[in-house]
Each structure stands twice: as C-alpha cells, then as structure tokens.
Design a protein around this motif. Structure first.
Motif, PDB file in Angstrom:
ATOM      1  N   ALA A   1       0.827  -1.205   0.000  1.00 38.92           N
ATOM      2  CA  ALA A   1       0.000   0.000   0.000  1.00 38.92           C
ATOM      3  C   ALA A   1       0.865   1.259   0.000  1.00 38.92           C
ATOM      4  N   ASN A   2       1.948   1.253   0.779  1.00 37.35           N
ATOM      5  CA  ASN A   2       2.860   2.400   0.815  1.00 37.35           C
ATOM      6  C   ASN A   2       3.473   2.654  -0.559  1.00 37.35           C
ATOM      7  N   ALA A   3       3.908   1.574  -1.209  1.00 38.27           N
ATOM      8  CA  ALA A   3       4.509   1.711  -2.536  1.00 38.27           C
ATOM      9  C   ALA A   3       3.495   2.246  -3.538  1.00 38.27           C
ATOM     10  N   LEU A   4       2.244   1.815  -3.400  1.00 34.03           N
ATOM     11  CA  LEU A   4       1.188   2.264  -4.301  1.00 34.03           C
ATOM     12  C   LEU A   4       0.978   3.771  -4.180  1.00 34.03           C
ATOM     13  N   ARG A   5       1.122   4.304  -2.981  1.00 30.29           N
ATOM     14  CA  ARG A   5       0.936   5.733  -2.749  1.00 30.29           C
ATOM     15  C   ARG A   5       1.953   6.591  -3.501  1.00 30.29           C
ATOM     16  N   GLU A   6       3.081   6.005  -3.856  1.00 31.15           N
ATOM     17  CA  GLU A   6       4.160   6.767  -4.479  1.00 31.15           C
ATOM     18  C   GLU A   6       3.964   6.988  -5.977  1.00 31.15           C
ATOM     19  N   PHE A   7       2.971   6.333  -6.559  1.00 33.75           N
ATOM     20  CA  PHE A   7       2.749   6.473  -8.001  1.00 33.75           C
ATOM     21  C   PHE A   7       1.828   7.644  -8.301  1.00 33.75           C
TER      22      PHE A   7
ATOM     23  N   LEU B   1      -7.723   0.307  -1.245  1.00 35.60           N
ATOM     24  CA  LEU B   1      -8.117   1.650  -0.828  1.00 35.60           C
ATOM     25  C   LEU B   1      -7.010   2.679  -1.038  1.00 35.60           C
ATOM     26  N   ASN B   2      -5.776   2.228  -1.176  1.00 33.87           N
ATOM     27  CA  ASN B   2      -4.668   3.153  -1.360  1.00 33.87           C
ATOM     28  C   ASN B   2      -4.380   3.465  -2.820  1.00 33.87           C
ATOM     29  N   ALA B   3      -5.122   2.861  -3.734  1.00 36.77           N
ATOM     30  CA  ALA B   3      -5.018   3.236  -5.141  1.00 36.77           C
ATOM     31  C   ALA B   3      -5.859   4.484  -5.400  1.00 36.77           C
ATOM     32  N   GLN B   4      -5.435   5.289  -6.338  1.00 40.23           N
ATOM     33  CA  GLN B   4      -6.191   6.491  -6.667  1.00 40.23           C
ATOM     34  C   GLN B   4      -7.522   6.163  -7.326  1.00 40.23           C
ATOM     35  N   GLN B   5      -7.555   5.065  -8.071  1.00 44.81           N
ATOM     36  CA  GLN B   5      -8.793   4.619  -8.709  1.00 44.81           C
ATOM     37  C   GLN B   5      -9.085   3.194  -8.275  1.00 44.81           C
ATOM     38  N   LEU B   6     -10.357   2.920  -8.044  1.00 40.96           N
ATOM     39  CA  LEU B   6     -10.795   1.592  -7.638  1.00 40.96           C
ATOM     40  C   LEU B   6     -11.887   1.113  -8.586  1.00 40.96           C
ATOM     41  N   GLU B   7     -11.717  -0.105  -9.092  1.00 36.64           N
ATOM     42  CA  GLU B   7     -12.732  -0.721  -9.943  1.00 36.64           C
ATOM     43  C   GLU B   7     -13.124  -2.056  -9.317  1.00 36.64           C
ATOM     44  N   MET B   8     -14.442  -2.320  -9.268  1.00 35.65           N
ATOM     45  CA  MET B   8     -14.930  -3.559  -8.671  1.00 35.65           C
ATOM     46  C   MET B   8     -15.919  -4.241  -9.600  1.00 35.65           C
ATOM     47  N   GLY B   9     -15.887  -5.563  -9.606  1.00 33.92           N
ATOM     48  CA  GLY B   9     -16.847  -6.335 -10.379  1.00 33.92           C
ATOM     49  C   GLY B   9     -18.244  -6.235  -9.802  1.00 33.92           C
TER      50      GLY B   9
END
Length: 225
Positions: free
Chosen positions: A82-88, A108-116
């Motif tokens: 999650a920490n690494a994801l925040r750096e993008f 939750l730490n991604a800027q965009q979330l897509e769910m089925g």
C-alpha cells in the motif's frame, strides 16, 4: 489503453511464479505493459510483497495497475505494498471478485478503484493469534499478545484514517468517520463482505471492472488454486 486487449495478452501468454503469481516474462509477439501487476493469491505474505515491490521498483513510468484477488495476509506485507502504491502518480486497483482484509487495505490506497458486479471488500482491522485484536482481553499493564494487539490496532486505525482522508478530501470528518467504522469493522465481523454499492455510499469513487479482468483471474485460479 485497451484493457480488453491487455487482458487477452496476459491470459494467453504470461508466465507466473510464486505464491503471488506475478508476471515473470512477457508474451511472445505482443508488447505487454509492465504496469499491470496481478496479485492473485490466497495469502499475501512477505514473499509476495517482495515480488510486488520489486516489480513496482522497476516500472519505467509512474503508472501502475494492481489486479487483486486475495483473502488478505500479513499486515506488514500489505502495508508495504500500500505504501509503494501511494508513491505512483497514477494508480488503479481492480477487484473482479474479492480483495479482503489486507487486500482491501491495498485497494483503498489506489487512486482509482474498480470492482466487479459481485465483488467485495472487507474490514481491515488486524487479526492477532487468530483473533481480532479488539477481542483479545485487556491486561494491566498490557503485556504479551494483548500488548501486541493494542499496538497493531492503534497503528492500523491511524493508517486507515490517513488512507480514507486522502480518498475523501472534500467530504469532511463525518464522512471519514463513517468509512472508518465500516473498514475497521465496528459493526460487522472482520470477513463480512462490503459490496460495491456500500463502498460508493461512503462517498468513495468506484468504477465497474470489465468482465475480462474476472476472466483473467479465472485462468490464474484454475492453474494454481
């Protein structure tokens, strides 16, 4: 980016390794963006985290997409991802079916979330010695497992609040508190499914995940589960 094409390329040509089923090589004859990282595994452990962090570190650009299908795992491993994801600069988490516990924390730490359509997240409060940290008996002074549980609970609550405040910047403290109650499992069991509609009702932006992502997960599950 034509995601249907990318998923077809992934399904037909990628080689997978380890518990995390991460991309190890590229399909012959097709240019596969390295920014797509599948994490299709029952448990996210340290080895999975090592692979994911290694792939992230070597990405040439500042964009990453994580495809998540997991029941969670080690708190430290999930927080590191999650920490690494925040750096993008641009990050997307795609959940065709489920990303529970630590998988939810990553998503939750991604800027965009897509769910089925039938996908679920869950609470992320820590489990210590097979029990929810909050259910372990208090001791005075705290010691042993109880002390560790309190440390994990406080650290996770702080991390989740920080995560949700970043996802709900204009919604105010009341919205963050509502989301905190849901994702810290205040009113439901740890594994209780949180559906896409419930996530949206909290004020979080959620897009629909294309069916091709579910098909990709299906291929991985047939090979490895």
């Amino acid at each position: 980016m034509n995601r249907a094409f990318l998923v077809t390329a992934l399904v037909t040509g990628s080689a997978l390794v380890g518990a995390g089923y991460l991309l190890r090589s590229r399909p012959h004859g097709r240019a596969l963006p390295s920014s797509i990282i599948p994490i299709v595994t029952p448990v996210i452990d340290v080895r999975v985290a090592e692979h994911v962090l290694g792939v992230m570190e070597r990405l040439p650009g500042d964009e990453v997409t994580l495809l998540l299908h997991t029941a969670g795992g080690c708190v430290t491993s999930c927080v590191m991802i999650a920490n690494a994801l925040r750096e993008f600069e641009r990050s997307t988490a795609i959940v065709p079916y489920m990303a529970l516990s630590g998988g939810t924390l990553i998503a939750l730490n991604a800027q965009q979330l897509e769910m089925g359509r039938g996908a679920s997240l869950s609470a992320v409060d820590p489990i210590v010695s097979g029990q929810r940290a909050r259910h372990l008996p208090d001791e005075e002074p705290p010691s042993g497992i109880a002390a560790i549980a309190r440390e994990y609970e406080v650290a996770m609550a702080r991390y989740v609040r920080e995560t949700l405040a970043a996802r709900l910047p204009e919604m105010g403290e009341s919205a963050v508190k509502r989301a905190m109650d849901v994702f810290m499992g205040e009113h439901a069991p740890h594994e209780w499914p949180i559906r896409r509609q419930e996530v949206e009702a909290l004020g979080l932006t959620v897009g629909p995940a294309a069916r091709s992502w579910a098909e990709m997960v299906d291929v991985y599950r047939k090979r490895w589960w």
